[in-house]
Write a protein that holds these residues in place. Structure first.
Motif, PDB file in Angstrom:
ATOM      1  N   PHE A 290       0.905  -1.276  -0.139  1.00 54.87           N
ATOM      2  CA  PHE A 290       0.085  -0.022  -0.061  1.00 54.87           C
ATOM      3  C   PHE A 290       0.912   1.326   0.035  1.00 54.87           C
ATOM      4  CE2 PHE A 290      -3.072  -2.928   2.605  1.00 54.87           C
ATOM      5  CZ  PHE A 290      -3.355  -3.351   1.655  1.00 54.87           C
ATOM      6  N   VAL A 291       1.871   1.400   0.888  1.00 53.50           N
ATOM      7  CA  VAL A 291       2.658   2.649   1.157  1.00 53.50           C
ATOM      8  C   VAL A 291       3.495   2.800  -0.170  1.00 53.50           C
ATOM      9  CG1 VAL A 291       4.212   3.575   2.438  1.00 53.50           C
ATOM     10  CG2 VAL A 291       2.469   2.804   3.610  1.00 53.50           C
ATOM     11  N   PRO A 292       4.298   1.582  -0.517  1.00 52.46           N
ATOM     12  CA  PRO A 292       4.902   1.726  -1.717  1.00 52.46           C
ATOM     13  C   PRO A 292       4.280   1.991  -3.017  1.00 52.46           C
ATOM     14  CG  PRO A 292       5.761  -0.147  -0.761  1.00 52.46           C
ATOM     15  CD  PRO A 292       4.456   0.555   0.140  1.00 52.46           C
ATOM     16  N   THR A 293       2.972   1.688  -2.984  1.00 53.55           N
ATOM     17  CA  THR A 293       2.182   2.299  -4.307  1.00 53.55           C
ATOM     18  C   THR A 293       1.832   3.720  -4.363  1.00 53.55           C
ATOM     19  OG1 THR A 293       1.181  -0.047  -4.301  1.00 53.55           O
ATOM     20  CG2 THR A 293       0.060   1.660  -5.615  1.00 53.55           C
ATOM     21  N   ILE A 294       1.542   3.999  -3.077  1.00 58.79           N
ATOM     22  CA  ILE A 294       1.223   5.759  -3.331  1.00 58.79           C
ATOM     23  C   ILE A 294       2.565   6.398  -3.252  1.00 58.79           C
ATOM     24  CG2 ILE A 294      -1.069   5.763  -2.081  1.00 58.79           C
ATOM     25  CD1 ILE A 294       0.560   7.043   0.284  1.00 58.79           C
ATOM     26  N   GLU A 295       3.647   6.023  -3.032  1.00 56.32           N
ATOM     27  CA  GLU A 295       5.006   6.530  -3.051  1.00 56.32           C
ATOM     28  C   GLU A 295       5.250   6.520  -4.494  1.00 56.32           C
ATOM     29  OE1 GLU A 295       7.619   4.676  -0.078  1.00 56.32           O
ATOM     30  OE2 GLU A 295       6.745   6.019   1.529  1.00 56.32           O
ATOM     31  N   ALA A 296       5.240   5.346  -5.124  1.00 53.79           N
ATOM     32  CA  ALA A 296       5.677   5.136  -6.609  1.00 53.79           C
ATOM     33  C   ALA A 296       4.704   6.267  -7.452  1.00 53.79           C
ATOM     34  CB  ALA A 296       5.241   3.595  -6.780  1.00 53.79           C
ATOM     35  N   MET A 297       3.501   6.309  -7.188  1.00 54.74           N
ATOM     36  CA  MET A 297       2.687   7.125  -7.884  1.00 54.74           C
ATOM     37  C   MET A 297       3.198   8.475  -7.604  1.00 54.74           C
ATOM     38  SD  MET A 297       0.636   5.506  -9.538  1.00 54.74           S
ATOM     39  CE  MET A 297      -0.758   6.267 -10.310  1.00 54.74           C
ATOM     40  N   ASN A 298       3.567   8.888  -6.370  1.00 55.68           N
ATOM     41  CA  ASN A 298       4.219  10.159  -6.187  1.00 55.68           C
ATOM     42  C   ASN A 298       5.345  10.545  -7.250  1.00 55.68           C
ATOM     43  OD1 ASN A 298       2.257  11.056  -4.675  1.00 55.68           O
ATOM     44  ND2 ASN A 298       3.205  10.574  -2.896  1.00 55.68           N
ATOM     45  N   MET A 299       6.323   9.481  -7.054  1.00 57.06           N
ATOM     46  CA  MET A 299       7.590   9.487  -7.967  1.00 57.06           C
ATOM     47  C   MET A 299       7.538   9.529  -9.236  1.00 57.06           C
ATOM     48  SD  MET A 299      10.180   9.267  -5.723  1.00 57.06           S
ATOM     49  CE  MET A 299      11.655   8.280  -6.434  1.00 57.06           C
ATOM     50  N   GLU A 300       6.261   8.975  -9.622  1.00 58.89           N
ATOM     51  CA  GLU A 300       5.951   9.206 -11.186  1.00 58.89           C
ATOM     52  C   GLU A 300       5.389  10.429 -11.547  1.00 58.89           C
ATOM     53  OE1 GLU A 300       6.947   6.549 -13.760  1.00 58.89           O
ATOM     54  OE2 GLU A 300       8.156   6.034 -11.968  1.00 58.89           O
ATOM     55  N   GLY A 301       4.942  11.434 -10.549  1.00 54.51           N
ATOM     56  CA  GLY A 301       4.392  12.587 -10.711  1.00 54.51           C
ATOM     57  C   GLY A 301       2.885  12.340 -11.180  1.00 54.51           C
ATOM     58  N   ARG A 302       2.274  11.429 -10.337  1.00 57.32           N
ATOM     59  CA  ARG A 302       0.915  11.066 -10.501  1.00 57.32           C
ATOM     60  C   ARG A 302       0.434  10.782  -9.151  1.00 57.32           C
ATOM     61  NH1 ARG A 302      -0.160   9.138 -15.916  1.00 57.32           N
ATOM     62  NH2 ARG A 302       1.794   8.978 -17.003  1.00 57.32           N
ATOM     63  N   PRO A 303       0.290  11.759  -8.210  1.00 57.00           N
ATOM     64  CA  PRO A 303      -0.194  11.524  -6.920  1.00 57.00           C
ATOM     65  C   PRO A 303      -1.825  11.113  -6.886  1.00 57.00           C
ATOM     66  CG  PRO A 303       0.120  13.867  -7.191  1.00 57.00           C
ATOM     67  CD  PRO A 303       0.734  13.174  -8.613  1.00 57.00           C
ATOM     68  N   PHE A 304      -2.089  10.035  -6.271  1.00 58.99           N
ATOM     69  CA  PHE A 304      -3.288   9.522  -6.348  1.00 58.99           C
ATOM     70  C   PHE A 304      -4.251   9.962  -5.095  1.00 58.99           C
ATOM     71  CE2 PHE A 304      -6.662   6.539  -5.814  1.00 58.99           C
ATOM     72  CZ  PHE A 304      -7.079   6.148  -7.105  1.00 58.99           C
ATOM     73  N   LYS A 305      -5.375  10.840  -5.687  1.00 59.65           N
ATOM     74  CA  LYS A 305      -6.331  11.039  -4.483  1.00 59.65           C
ATOM     75  C   LYS A 305      -7.397  10.566  -4.828  1.00 59.65           C
ATOM     76  CE  LYS A 305      -6.125  15.760  -3.782  1.00 59.65           C
ATOM     77  NZ  LYS A 305      -5.835  17.138  -4.220  1.00 59.65           N
ATOM     78  N   GLY A 306      -8.145   9.662  -3.503  1.00 62.30           N
ATOM     79  CA  GLY A 306      -9.327   9.174  -4.027  1.00 62.30           C
ATOM     80  C   GLY A 306      -9.367   8.004  -3.126  1.00 62.30           C
ATOM     81  N   CYS A 307     -10.258   6.884  -3.871  1.00 62.98           N
ATOM     82  CA  CYS A 307     -10.014   5.493  -3.438  1.00 62.98           C
ATOM     83  C   CYS A 307      -9.271   4.574  -4.322  1.00 62.98           C
ATOM     84  CB  CYS A 307     -11.635   5.071  -3.167  1.00 62.98           C
ATOM     85  SG  CYS A 307     -11.866   3.038  -2.805  1.00 62.98           S
ATOM     86  N   LEU A 308      -8.373   4.127  -3.852  1.00 68.00           N
ATOM     87  CA  LEU A 308      -7.568   3.027  -4.380  1.00 68.00           C
ATOM     88  C   LEU A 308      -7.697   1.710  -4.119  1.00 68.00           C
ATOM     89  CD1 LEU A 308      -5.139   2.508  -6.634  1.00 68.00           C
ATOM     90  CD2 LEU A 308      -3.615   3.061  -4.625  1.00 68.00           C
ATOM     91  N   PHE A 309      -8.222   0.776  -4.806  1.00 70.38           N
ATOM     92  CA  PHE A 309      -8.577  -0.526  -4.748  1.00 70.38           C
ATOM     93  C   PHE A 309      -7.391  -1.556  -4.947  1.00 70.38           C
ATOM     94  CE2 PHE A 309     -12.377  -3.583  -5.632  1.00 70.38           C
ATOM     95  CZ  PHE A 309     -11.516  -4.539  -5.900  1.00 70.38           C
ATOM     96  N   PHE A 310      -7.095  -2.372  -4.013  1.00 67.69           N
ATOM     97  CA  PHE A 310      -6.017  -3.189  -4.226  1.00 67.69           C
ATOM     98  C   PHE A 310      -6.634  -4.644  -4.345  1.00 67.69           C
ATOM     99  CE2 PHE A 310      -4.284   0.201  -1.882  1.00 67.69           C
ATOM    100  CZ  PHE A 310      -2.743   0.345  -2.487  1.00 67.69           C
ATOM    101  N   GLY A 311      -6.667  -5.301  -5.433  1.00 66.97           N
ATOM    102  CA  GLY A 311      -6.883  -6.608  -5.590  1.00 66.97           C
ATOM    103  C   GLY A 311      -5.804  -7.647  -5.455  1.00 66.97           C
ATOM    104  N   LEU A 312      -5.820  -8.272  -4.365  1.00 69.88           N
ATOM    105  CA  LEU A 312      -4.726  -9.119  -3.658  1.00 69.88           C
ATOM    106  C   LEU A 312      -4.931 -10.521  -4.023  1.00 69.88           C
ATOM    107  CD1 LEU A 312      -4.346  -6.941  -0.527  1.00 69.88           C
ATOM    108  CD2 LEU A 312      -2.979  -6.655  -2.683  1.00 69.88           C
ATOM    109  N   MET A 313      -3.676 -11.363  -4.279  1.00 63.75           N
ATOM    110  CA  MET A 313      -3.929 -12.747  -4.338  1.00 63.75           C
ATOM    111  C   MET A 313      -2.851 -13.057  -2.893  1.00 63.75           C
ATOM    112  SD  MET A 313      -4.025 -15.551  -6.986  1.00 63.75           S
ATOM    113  CE  MET A 313      -5.406 -15.273  -7.703  1.00 63.75           C
ATOM    114  N   LEU A 314      -3.317 -13.949  -1.921  1.00 64.83           N
ATOM    115  CA  LEU A 314      -2.406 -14.545  -0.881  1.00 64.83           C
ATOM    116  C   LEU A 314      -1.885 -15.705  -1.452  1.00 64.83           C
ATOM    117  CD1 LEU A 314      -4.842 -13.651   2.262  1.00 64.83           C
ATOM    118  CD2 LEU A 314      -2.989 -12.093   0.942  1.00 64.83           C
ATOM    119  N   THR A 315      -0.771 -15.599  -2.037  1.00 63.81           N
ATOM    120  CA  THR A 315       0.006 -16.854  -2.682  1.00 63.81           C
ATOM    121  C   THR A 315       0.919 -17.621  -1.527  1.00 63.81           C
ATOM    122  OG1 THR A 315       1.896 -15.729  -3.420  1.00 63.81           O
ATOM    123  CG2 THR A 315      -0.083 -15.681  -4.820  1.00 63.81           C
ATOM    124  N   ALA A 316       1.318 -18.543  -1.977  1.00 68.22           N
ATOM    125  CA  ALA A 316       2.334 -19.307  -0.900  1.00 68.22           C
ATOM    126  C   ALA A 316       3.545 -18.594  -0.565  1.00 68.22           C
ATOM    127  CB  ALA A 316       2.847 -20.706  -1.290  1.00 68.22           C
TER     128      ALA A 316
END
Ligand code: AMP
Ligand code: GLY
Length: 424
Positions: free
Chosen positions: A251-277
Motif C-alpha cells: 500500500f505505502v510503496p504504491t502511493i510513494e511510487a505514484m508520487n515518484m512518477e508525478g501522478r499523486p493519487f487522491k481518492g479510493c485506491l482498490f488493491f486486488g490481492l492474492m495471498l499466494t504461498a
C-alpha cells in the motif's frame, strides 16, 4: 454540501446512503442513478461517461462536490475536466487513474518499485506474444488486455491453443476494442483473493476494512466471471499479520511510487490481492470503490464520509480519525437469469416496499428502474441484498432470509456467498 454522484449501480447506491448519514450533506443528486437510488437522491439522465453533460449538470445544480464513482469517466479525465471548470470533484485525475486504465502501466510500476505481483511480459504484436507463450510453455497462463474491458479483459488459458485464441480475440478480433492494442502475458498465481480499498490523499493512506468478492457466477466458484455475485467484510483470509505486510510492502510503496512518477493519487485506491504461498501479491489495481465491495465496506464506516472526502481533496487525510464498526457485513447479489450472458429486462420485482427496501436488510439497487411506484429489472446485476450483524454467520443468514422474501422471474443468486472456501 450539495453533492452529485456520477454512476448508477449498487456501489453508487451504497455511496449515496452513506453520504446521507452525514449531517454535512444537504441535497444529493445522482446521474444516471437507478430505481432504488431515485428513492434517496434526485436522478438525471446524463450518462456516467458524458463529461460535458456532467459539467453542465453540475453547473445547473450548483453543487459543491461531484463524486465520480465508475472507472470509465475517471480514466477518461472527468475529474480533470470538472476541476478545470472550477467544480470540486472527488476521485483521481486521469494521470493517476491510469493505474487501472492501463495494465501495462500498473505492471511496469510494480516492477520498477518492487511491489510484489505476478511475473509478466508486454506485447504489441500477436506473433511475439505467441512465440513467448510457446517458449515459456507453462500453463495455465494469463492473457490480459491492456485497457478497460468492463472487468472481462482477463483470460485464463489452460493450454497453447486457448492462449492462441485469447491473443487472437483480444489483439486481432479486438473484442475489447483499442484496449487490446497491447496485452500483458502473466504468470498464473493461486490462493485466496482479498479486496482492500483504501482512502488516500497521496500523502496518507488508510486501508478500509477488507472484503471478499465472489466473481464466478455459480456456487463453488464455477462458471464464467461476473462483475461480482456477492461480498463479505471482513475477508476471513486477511489477518493482522497479512495486513501489516501489505501496508509496508504494497500500500505505502504504491502511493510513494505514484508520487515518484508525478501522478499523486487522491481518492479510493482498490488493491486486488492474492495471498499466494510466496506472500500477498497484487492482481490488479482499481482507481475507485469496488462493486460490490462498497456495499459491504461502506456500511461499516463510522467516520463522517463527507469529512473524509473533504480531507482527501485538501490533502489533510492524516487529521482524520477512521472508525469502523466491528460488525460483519454480507451482500448477496440477485441477478437476472442468464447473466453474465444474455438476459431479459423489465421484469417486475416483488417484495420491496415503496422505497425499494425490505425490513431487516439494506437493499442496494444496481440494474433496476422505478415506474409508477413499482420496481423492474433493468440490468444483469439487479439487487445487492446486504445485512450487517455481530458475526458474519448472522449477517449472511439475515441477507439470505431477505433474499427469500424478494422475487422476480428467473432471479439467480449464489447460495454460498461467504461460505465457499476456494482451494489454495
Ligand atoms: P481482474 O480483471 O484483473 O480483476 O482479473 C479477474 C480475475 O482473474 C481475478 O480476480 C483473478 O481471479 C483472475 N486473475 C487475474 N490475474 C491472475 C493471475 N495472474 N493468476 C491467476 N488468476 C488471475
Ligand atoms: N468487484 C470488483 C470490481 O469492482 O472491479
Amino acid at each position: 454540501m450539495d453533492i452529485l454522484v456520477v454512476g448508477g449501480g449498487g456501489r453508487e447506491h451504497a455511496i449515496i446512503q452513506k453520504l446521507k448519514q452525514s449531517p454535512q450533506c444537504n441535497a444529493i443528486y445522482c446521474t444516471p442513478g437507478n430505481g432504488g437510488i431515485s428513492c434517496d437522491a434526485e436522478c438525471f439522465d446524463v450518462a456516467a461517461d458524458d463529461i460535458k453533460g456532467v459539467i453542465a449538470l453540475s453547473k445547473r445544480l450548483n453543487v459543491d462536490l461531484v463524486f465520480v464513482a465508475p472507472d470509465d469517466p475517471l480514466v477518461a479525465g472527468m475529474v480533470d475536466a470538472l476541476e478545470n471548470e472550477g467544480i470540486a470533484a472527488f476521485g483521481p485525475n486521469a494521470a493517476a487513474a491510469i493505474i487501472e486504465g492501463s495494465k501495462v502501466f500498473s505492471k511496469r510500476l510494480m516492477k520498477k518499485y518492487n511491489i510484489p505481483t505476478a511475473d509478466y511480459e508486454v506485447f504489441d504484436k500477436p506473433a511475439d506474444a505467441l512465440t513467448y507463450i510457446r517458449r515459456r510453455g507453462q500453463y495455465p497462463t494469463v492473457v490480459k488486455a491492456d485497457g478497460l474491458a468492463l472487468g472481462k479483459g482477463v483470460i485464463l488459458c489452460n493450454d497453447y491453443s486457448e492462449a492462441k485464441d485469447a491473443v487472437k480475440s483480444i489483439m486481432e478480433d479486438k473484442i475489447f476494442g483499442r484496449s487490446g492494442n497491447r496485452i500483458v502475458v502473466e504468470e498464473y498465481l493461486s490462493g485466496p483473493e482479498v479486496s482492500v480499498l483504501a482512502f488516500t490523499d497521496g500523502k496518507t493512506i488508510y486501508p478500509m476494512v477488507s472484503a471478499k468478492d465472489h466473481k464466478r457466477v455459480f456456487d463453488g466458484d464455477l462458471g464464467p466471471n461476473t462483475g461480482g455475485m456477492g461480498t463479505v467484510s471482513p475477508n476471513p483470509h486477511y489477518d493482522e499479520k497479512t495486513a501489516e505486510y501489505c501496508m509496508n510492502n504494497i500500500f505505502v510503496p504504491t502511493i510513494e511510487a505514484m508520487n515518484m512518477e508525478g501522478r499523486p493519487f487522491k481518492g479510493c485506491l482498490f488493491f486486488g490481492l492474492m495471498l499466494t504461498a510466496d506472500g500477498p501479491k497484487v492482481i490488479e489495481y482499481n482507481c475507485r470503490f469496488g462493486d460490490p465491495e462498497a456495499q459491504v465496506v461502506l456500511p461499516r464506516l463510522e467516520t463522517d464520509f463527507v469529512d473524509i472526502l473533504n480531507a482527501i481533496r485538501h490533502q489533510r487525510l492524516s487529521e482524520i480519525k477512521m472508525k469502523w464498526s466491528k460488525d460483519a457485513c454480507a451482500c448477496v447479489i440477485m441477478a437476472s437469469g442468464g447473466y453474465p450472458g444474455k438476459y431479459k429486462k423489465d421484469i417486475e420485482i416483488k417484495g420491496l416496499n415503496q422505497n425499494g427496501q425490505i425490513d431487516g436488510a439494506m437493499v442496494f439497487h444496481a440494474g433496476t428502474k422505478k415506474v409508477n411506484n413499482a420496481f423492474y429489472t433493468n440490468g444483469g446485476r439487479v439487487l445487492g441484498v446486504t445485512a450487517k450483524a455481530e458475526t458474519l454467520e448472522k449477517a449472511l443468514n439475515r441477507a439470505y432470509e431477505s433474499v427469500l422474501r424478494i422475487d422476480f422471474a428467473d432471479a439467480h443468486y449464489r447460495r454460498d456467498i461467504g461460505r465457499h472456501r476456494p482451494l489454495g
